[in-house]
Design an enzyme around this catalytic site. Structure first.
Site, mmCIF file in Angstrom:
data_model
loop_
_atom_site.group_PDB
_atom_site.id
_atom_site.type_symbol
_atom_site.label_atom_id
_atom_site.label_comp_id
_atom_site.label_asym_id
_atom_site.label_seq_id
_atom_site.Cartn_x
_atom_site.Cartn_y
_atom_site.Cartn_z
ATOM 1 N N GLU A 92 0.836 -1.207 0.000
ATOM 2 C CA GLU A 92 0.000 0.000 0.000
ATOM 3 C C GLU A 92 0.864 1.247 0.000
ATOM 4 O O GLU A 92 0.525 2.258 -0.612
ATOM 5 C CB GLU A 92 -0.957 0.000 1.194
ATOM 6 C CG GLU A 92 -2.020 -1.084 1.099
ATOM 7 C CD GLU A 92 -2.841 -1.028 -0.188
ATOM 8 O OE1 GLU A 92 -3.333 0.054 -0.534
ATOM 9 O OE2 GLU A 92 -2.981 -2.076 -0.843
ATOM 10 N N TRP A 122 -20.048 10.953 -20.551
ATOM 11 C CA TRP A 122 -20.369 11.354 -19.177
ATOM 12 C C TRP A 122 -21.723 12.044 -19.109
ATOM 13 O O TRP A 122 -22.097 12.779 -20.009
ATOM 14 C CB TRP A 122 -19.291 12.310 -18.629
ATOM 15 C CG TRP A 122 -17.910 11.752 -18.591
ATOM 16 C CD1 TRP A 122 -16.838 12.162 -19.333
ATOM 17 C CD2 TRP A 122 -17.434 10.684 -17.771
ATOM 18 N NE1 TRP A 122 -15.716 11.419 -19.028
ATOM 19 C CE2 TRP A 122 -16.057 10.500 -18.068
ATOM 20 C CE3 TRP A 122 -18.003 9.845 -16.811
ATOM 21 C CZ2 TRP A 122 -15.259 9.536 -17.449
ATOM 22 C CZ3 TRP A 122 -17.220 8.884 -16.187
ATOM 23 C CH2 TRP A 122 -15.873 8.735 -16.510
ATOM 24 N N TRP A 144 1.616 1.601 -3.498
ATOM 25 C CA TRP A 144 0.607 2.287 -4.315
ATOM 26 C C TRP A 144 0.813 3.794 -4.270
ATOM 27 O O TRP A 144 0.623 4.497 -5.266
ATOM 28 C CB TRP A 144 -0.811 1.936 -3.856
ATOM 29 C CG TRP A 144 -1.311 0.664 -4.476
ATOM 30 C CD1 TRP A 144 -1.286 -0.583 -3.904
ATOM 31 C CD2 TRP A 144 -1.904 0.492 -5.772
ATOM 32 N NE1 TRP A 144 -1.817 -1.506 -4.773
ATOM 33 C CE2 TRP A 144 -2.215 -0.879 -5.924
ATOM 34 C CE3 TRP A 144 -2.207 1.359 -6.815
ATOM 35 C CZ2 TRP A 144 -2.807 -1.398 -7.079
ATOM 36 C CZ3 TRP A 144 -2.798 0.847 -7.967
ATOM 37 C CH2 TRP A 144 -3.090 -0.524 -8.087
ATOM 38 N N TRP A 183 -15.099 11.442 -13.590
ATOM 39 C CA TRP A 183 -14.288 11.227 -12.389
ATOM 40 C C TRP A 183 -13.704 12.521 -11.852
ATOM 41 O O TRP A 183 -13.435 12.646 -10.645
ATOM 42 C CB TRP A 183 -13.169 10.205 -12.648
ATOM 43 C CG TRP A 183 -12.158 10.589 -13.704
ATOM 44 C CD1 TRP A 183 -12.174 10.248 -15.020
ATOM 45 C CD2 TRP A 183 -10.969 11.367 -13.516
ATOM 46 N NE1 TRP A 183 -11.084 10.767 -15.685
ATOM 47 C CE2 TRP A 183 -10.319 11.459 -14.788
ATOM 48 C CE3 TRP A 183 -10.372 11.995 -12.431
ATOM 49 C CZ2 TRP A 183 -9.123 12.150 -14.974
ATOM 50 C CZ3 TRP A 183 -9.181 12.688 -12.620
ATOM 51 C CH2 TRP A 183 -8.570 12.762 -13.876
ATOM 52 N N TRP A 198 -8.585 8.027 -8.495
ATOM 53 C CA TRP A 198 -9.804 8.247 -9.289
ATOM 54 C C TRP A 198 -9.662 7.677 -10.693
ATOM 55 O O TRP A 198 -10.590 7.090 -11.234
ATOM 56 C CB TRP A 198 -10.183 9.732 -9.302
ATOM 57 C CG TRP A 198 -11.002 10.089 -8.096
ATOM 58 C CD1 TRP A 198 -10.536 10.549 -6.897
ATOM 59 C CD2 TRP A 198 -12.423 9.956 -7.951
ATOM 60 N NE1 TRP A 198 -11.588 10.717 -6.023
ATOM 61 C CE2 TRP A 198 -12.758 10.370 -6.641
ATOM 62 C CE3 TRP A 198 -13.448 9.547 -8.800
ATOM 63 C CZ2 TRP A 198 -14.064 10.375 -6.160
ATOM 64 C CZ3 TRP A 198 -14.762 9.547 -8.322
ATOM 65 C CH2 TRP A 198 -15.048 9.966 -7.013
ATOM 66 N N ASN A 229 -10.465 3.345 3.009
ATOM 67 C CA ASN A 229 -10.030 3.070 1.638
ATOM 68 C C ASN A 229 -11.032 2.259 0.824
ATOM 69 O O ASN A 229 -11.358 2.601 -0.312
ATOM 70 C CB ASN A 229 -8.687 2.339 1.654
ATOM 71 C CG ASN A 229 -8.246 1.918 0.261
ATOM 72 O OD1 ASN A 229 -8.082 2.761 -0.607
ATOM 73 N ND2 ASN A 229 -8.098 0.617 0.046
#
Length: 471
Positions: A273, A304, A276, A357, A380, A339
């Site tokens: 993590e 969208w 990430w 997004w 995102w 998370n």
DNA sequence: TAGCATTTGTG
DNA sequence: ACAAATGCT
């Protein structure tokens, strides 16, 4: 009499493992630590502002103890630095690096302009385990997918050990006329829970890491996805402002690994993590445009929806899907969101409501205590599937199943949606089904809302949209 | 180059 | 079991 150095604090609000500060301390020059409120930076939200104010206050106190005073300024950094070098006769400026597009460009301009005037500008790595330009795939370019990226990182030499904290700084007795006092950043009344469980600042950061190792690390791999379990590190706001560094976390975890009996699995999972986060910075450094543009250009044709009403309902936690609403209400009241729930709420906005997004990214940016220029964007885009590892219907979360799976007692959901306190568990994540029963849910005006979109319809609509943009 | 990996959902 | 595409080695 060029015998002072300006230390420019940015997102490294700590004394330990701070290579730029250590460099300044060891230069033998007097050190002028400064923080600049840069009007060209992306404006941060209320919760983040509160955190930053708290953190800067603590930092100022810590600096005072070792002999220096933290000064505050507001304006374009280049101009301020230029004036300050003149005022203090400083021949050197030091800082720790940032990796987003705006900061890189700004710092580069500063370095060029001031170097030409004989001011030495030195920058250091204080916020990453691996510099983004050092990690390359076999064909010599940057990674676009997490797994091979992190595998490569793990094959590199281990990250450096943290640098010691300077014990003494030679301060400066003069003050300059540009200084401002630290602006206060009060919280509004509906953000009442924000201050409850956080202690911003370096000491708080180290305590949080200790606490996580004691209470969370052992169950991390097993329970990190359960928002009601205290299994996550909650280090993100501290990492955001550099009150603790990945190197410190890495080194502490290595120590614990060799001295205590944690499973390899849970430690690997936690470090991934941190990986990430590294990956997000890696991406934003190599592709700064991703802050506003889809990584994958085929997404530029995604149909969208413009739906202000739905966006507002999502923001307020009134979508009618309990886990989505619980997450959005947690964010609103506490400035934080677990998370797993971030992924679910983000997925809902993008896939179920088909809202861009970027609208979600902006709202998270405005609300999160830990809103980070790299993580927020990369997260995102990951949920949208607009990155390299696009896999659309792998990431249409079913908000009902996710609730049943990851909040099986309903404790998290009920904590943030008191209207649902008395709903029986089997209906908690689809309360509209309980309507006929007398379960005490108020679906009247002002009560808990019906779903604003039906799941199956929304899923199919999203899949069709993804089909449309396929090459 | 072919195989692997890829925070999931549906039938 | 199957729903897909892409990066990576």
């Amino acid at each position: 009499m060029s015998n002072s150095v300006i230390y420019w604090f940015r997102q490294d609000l700590r004394l330990e493992d701070n290579p730029a500060l250590l460099h300044a301390a060891q230069s033998g020059k007097s050190v002028i630590p400064i923080f600049i409120f840069d009007p060209d930076d992306r404006p941060i939200g209320m919760a983040a502002s509160w955190w930053r104010e708290q953190s800067l206050t603590k930092l100022g106190q810590a600096l005072k103890k070792i002999g220096a005073t933290l000064n505050f300024y507001e304006g374009r950094p280049l101009e301020i630095l230029q004036k300050l070098t003149g005022f203090y006769g400083a021949d050197e400026i030091v800082w720790n690096r940032q990796y987003d597009g705006y900061s890189v460009a700004r710092d580069k301009e500063i370095k060029q302009t001031l170097s030409d005037k004989g001011i030495q500008c030195s920058s250091f790595n204080a916020s990453l385990l691996f510099e983004p330009w050092l990690i390359k795939n076999k064909s010599g370019s940057h990674f676009k997918v997490f797994s091979p990226f992190w595998r490569q990182c793990m094959a590199e030499n281990a990250p450096e050990s943290p640098f010691p904290r300077p014990t003494k700084l030679r301060g400066h007795s003069d003050t300059d006329p540009l200084q401002i006092s630290l602006p206060t950043a009060p919280l509004s009344d509906d953000a009442d829970l924000i201050t409850e469980e956080w202690t911003p600042g370096e000491t708080g950061a180290n305590r949080q890491l200790e606490k996580f190792i004691e209470e969370g690390l052992a169950i991390y791999a097993e329970f990190r996805d359960f928002p009601d379990r205290p299994a996550t590190s909650r280090l993100s706001p501290y990492l955001r402002w550099g009150e603790i560094s990945p190197r410190q976390i890495w080194s502490k975890i290595q120590f614990v690994k060799s001295h205590e009996s944690f499973s390899e699995k849970t430690i690997t999972k936690f470090l991934a993590e941190i990986g990430w986060r590294e990956f997000s910075y890696h991406l934003i450094f190599h592709v700064p445009e991703m802050a506003t543009q889809n990584l994958q250009s085929s997404f530029n044709d995604f149909p969208w929806e413009r739906n202000e009403e739905a966006l507002q309902q999502w923001k307020e936690g009134k979508t009618g899907y309990p886990l989505v609403d619980a997450g959005m209400r947690e964010l609103r009241r506490t400035g934080y969101m677990h998370n797993r729930v971030r992924m679910i709420t983000a997925s809902f906005l993008i896939k179920h409501l088909m809202i861009d997004w970027r609208a979600g990214e902006k709202y998270f940016w405005d609300r999160l205590l830990d809103a980070c220029p790299a993580n927020n964007i990369a997260g995102w885009q990951w949920v949208a599937g607009s990155g390299a590892d696009a896999a659309p219907f792998f990431r249409i979360f079913n908000p009902i199943i996710q609730g049943e799976k990851f909040d099986p007692q309903g404790a998290y959901t009920k904590r943030f949606i008191p209207e649902l306190a008395h709903v029986e568990q089997k209906h908690l994540f689809s309360p509209w089904k309980a309507k006929s029963d007398t379960v005490g849910v108020d679906f009247q005006e002002g009560g808990y809302p019906d779903p604003i979109v039906e799941h199956e319809y929304a899923r199919n609509r999203a899949l069709d949209a993804f089909q449309q943009i396929r090459r």
